[in-house]
Design a protein around this motif. Structure first.
Motif, PDB file in Angstrom:
ATOM      1  N   UNK A  69      71.213  93.084  61.356  1.00 49.74           N
ATOM      2  CA  UNK A  69      69.605  92.368  60.937  1.00 49.74           C
ATOM      3  C   UNK A  69      69.865  91.358  61.256  1.00 49.74           C
ATOM      4  N   UNK A  70      68.817  90.791  62.380  1.00 53.55           N
ATOM      5  CA  UNK A  70      68.640  89.476  62.842  1.00 53.55           C
ATOM      6  C   UNK A  70      67.239  88.872  62.354  1.00 53.55           C
ATOM      7  N   UNK A  71      67.444  88.058  61.540  1.00 50.95           N
ATOM      8  CA  UNK A  71      66.025  87.423  61.009  1.00 50.95           C
ATOM      9  C   UNK A  71      65.557  86.388  61.905  1.00 50.95           C
ATOM     10  N   UNK A  72      64.183  86.056  62.022  1.00 53.84           N
ATOM     11  CA  UNK A  72      63.687  85.017  62.881  1.00 53.84           C
ATOM     12  C   UNK A  72      63.143  83.921  61.641  1.00 53.84           C
ATOM     13  N   UNK A  73      63.851  82.947  61.770  1.00 56.13           N
ATOM     14  CA  UNK A  73      63.729  81.742  60.810  1.00 56.13           C
ATOM     15  C   UNK A  73      63.893  80.456  61.337  1.00 56.13           C
ATOM     16  N   UNK A  74      63.039  79.444  60.967  1.00 55.69           N
ATOM     17  CA  UNK A  74      63.018  78.163  61.396  1.00 55.69           C
ATOM     18  C   UNK A  74      64.423  77.393  61.217  1.00 55.69           C
ATOM     19  N   UNK A  75      65.056  78.083  60.480  1.00 61.07           N
ATOM     20  CA  UNK A  75      66.379  77.431  60.467  1.00 61.07           C
ATOM     21  C   UNK A  75      67.508  78.048  61.118  1.00 61.07           C
ATOM     22  N   UNK A  76      67.228  79.127  61.760  1.00 60.94           N
ATOM     23  CA  UNK A  76      68.399  79.796  62.567  1.00 60.94           C
ATOM     24  C   UNK A  76      68.889  79.225  63.730  1.00 60.94           C
ATOM     25  N   UNK A  77      69.695  79.821  64.244  1.00 58.12           N
ATOM     26  CA  UNK A  77      70.469  79.476  65.427  1.00 58.12           C
ATOM     27  C   UNK A  77      69.439  79.220  66.547  1.00 58.12           C
ATOM     28  N   UNK A  78      69.486  78.128  67.360  1.00 55.06           N
ATOM     29  CA  UNK A  78      68.843  77.907  68.506  1.00 55.06           C
ATOM     30  C   UNK A  78      69.621  78.228  69.877  1.00 55.06           C
ATOM     31  N   UNK A  79      68.702  79.165  70.550  1.00 54.66           N
ATOM     32  CA  UNK A  79      69.274  79.841  71.730  1.00 54.66           C
ATOM     33  C   UNK A  79      68.545  79.642  72.836  1.00 54.66           C
TER      34      UNK A  79
END
Length: 155
Positions: A69-79
């Motif tokens: 499960x990979x969520x897209x979130x504004x606080x997620x890792x920058x890649x």
């Protein structure tokens, strides 16, 4: 590896739908990519928390057992695009299928966020839902192209 983009909201403007379909057609057979567009919860007089919980239940019901499960979130890792390609390589070696989850207008319910294997962000800016879906599919295609030395990505 199968990648599933699970998203709340199934109606896209024509331009976004065409762009999504274009990217989906580009993936080779060894990268199975699909979009599961789920119905948004009606908003009439409901508290935001109730809307988010209902949408989380729909997302949960759509996920296959054991999927990463990979969520897209504004606080997620920058890649960067290269880092996403590297991450997709790690997903491949993990052996599980991957669900990339885009929440509804109010985001992803905290209880669903807690079940995520990881969180990534597409941008530091807030994006319209349709654009986020197009951008995610484009970046997944770019990740594939980087991993396979395809000329799509130019460094």
């Amino acid at each position: 590896m199968k990648l599933t983009v699970v998203t709340i909201g199934h109606r896209l403007p024509d331009w976004a739908n065409e762009a999504c379909e274009d990217y989906l057609k580009r993936f080779p057979p060894d990268w199975k990519v699909e979009v599961k567009a789920l119905k948004a919860e009606p908003r009439e007089g409901k508290p935001v928390a109730a809307i988010m919980q209902a949408e989380a239940a729909r997302i949960e019901a759509s996920l296959e057992r054991g999927v990463r499960r990979v969520i897209l979130d504004e606080r997620g890792s920058r890649l960067t695009s290269v880092q996403l390609a590297e991450r997709s390589e790690a997903w491949l070696h993990d052996g599980r299928d991957v669900a990339l989850i885009i929440g509804g207008a109010d985001g992803i319910d905290p209880s669903l966020k807690q079940t995520a294997d990881e969180a990534i962000r597409l941008s530091d800016m807030t994006l319209p839902h349709a654009l986020a879906r197009v951008l995610l599919l484009e970046q997944l295609y770019r990740a594939w192209s980087l991993r396979n030395n395809h000329p799509y990505h130019r460094a």
